[in-house]
Design a protein around this motif. Structure first.
Motif, short mmCIF file in Angstrom:
data_model
loop_
_atom_site.label_atom_id
_atom_site.label_comp_id
_atom_site.label_asym_id
_atom_site.label_seq_id
_atom_site.Cartn_x
_atom_site.Cartn_y
_atom_site.Cartn_z
N ASP A 73 0.69 -1.12 0.04
CA ASP A 73 -0.01 -0.06 -0.13
C ASP A 73 0.77 1.13 0.01
O ASP A 73 1.98 1.31 0.51
CB ASP A 73 -0.87 -0.03 1.20
N ASP A 74 0.37 2.36 -0.56
CA ASP A 74 0.97 3.38 -0.63
C ASP A 74 1.01 4.35 0.68
O ASP A 74 -0.01 4.30 1.25
CB ASP A 74 0.68 4.52 -1.80
N VAL A 75 1.89 4.60 1.09
CA VAL A 75 2.01 5.26 2.43
C VAL A 75 2.80 6.68 2.38
O VAL A 75 3.97 6.63 1.99
CB VAL A 75 2.76 4.35 3.57
N TRP A 77 4.62 9.98 3.60
CA TRP A 77 5.56 10.22 4.40
C TRP A 77 5.64 11.90 5.05
O TRP A 77 5.61 12.65 4.12
CB TRP A 77 7.13 10.10 4.02
#
Length: 103
Positions: A73-75, A77
Motif C-alpha cells: 500500500d502507498d504510505v 511520509w
C-alpha cells in the motif's frame, strides 16, 4: 534569374496554409504483458529458464514471489515524523552501545 528571392509577405498571405493539415503519425502499439501473463509464460516455456543459452535460471524461477505478495500500500511520509522516528532509533542504539561498553 538564379538568385534566390525572399517572397513578399503579401504573396505568403495569399497561400491559405490554415486549411492544410498534416497527416497524423502512425504508431504501432504493441500489447504490454501483465505480470500474470509473464508468470504463466515463464513457467510454460523452457526458453525462459536459461539466459543467453548459458545461465541457468531454473533455481531463480522456483523462488520468485507472486505478484500479490510484492504489492504494498502507498504510505505518505511526513518529514517531521520520519525524522523523529529515525533519530529516536539512533539514540536508542547509541544508548545500548554505551551500556554494553560500560559492562
Amino acid at each position: 534569374a538564379d538568385i534566390p528571392v525572399i517572397p513578399d509577405l503579401e504573396d505568403v498571405q495569399e497561400e491559405d496554409l490554415a486549411m492544410q493539415v498534416a497527416a497524423p503519425p502512425s504508431v504501432q502499439v504493441n500489447r504490454v504483458m501483465t505480470y500474470h501473463d509473464l508468470d504463466k509464460d515463464l513457467m510454460k516455456y523452457a526458453a525462459f529458464q536459461t539466459l543467453d543459452g548459458e545461465v541457468d535460471l531454473k533455481l531463480l524461477t522456483k523462488v520468485l514471489a507472486p505478484e500479490h505478495e510484492l504489492r504494498e500500500d502507498d504510505v505518505s511520509w511526513d518529514w517531521d515524523h520520519l525524522f523523529t522516528e529515525v533519530s529516536s532509533e539512533l539514540v536508542t542504539e547509541w544508548d545500548l552501545g554505551q551500556s554494553e561498553r560500560e559492562d
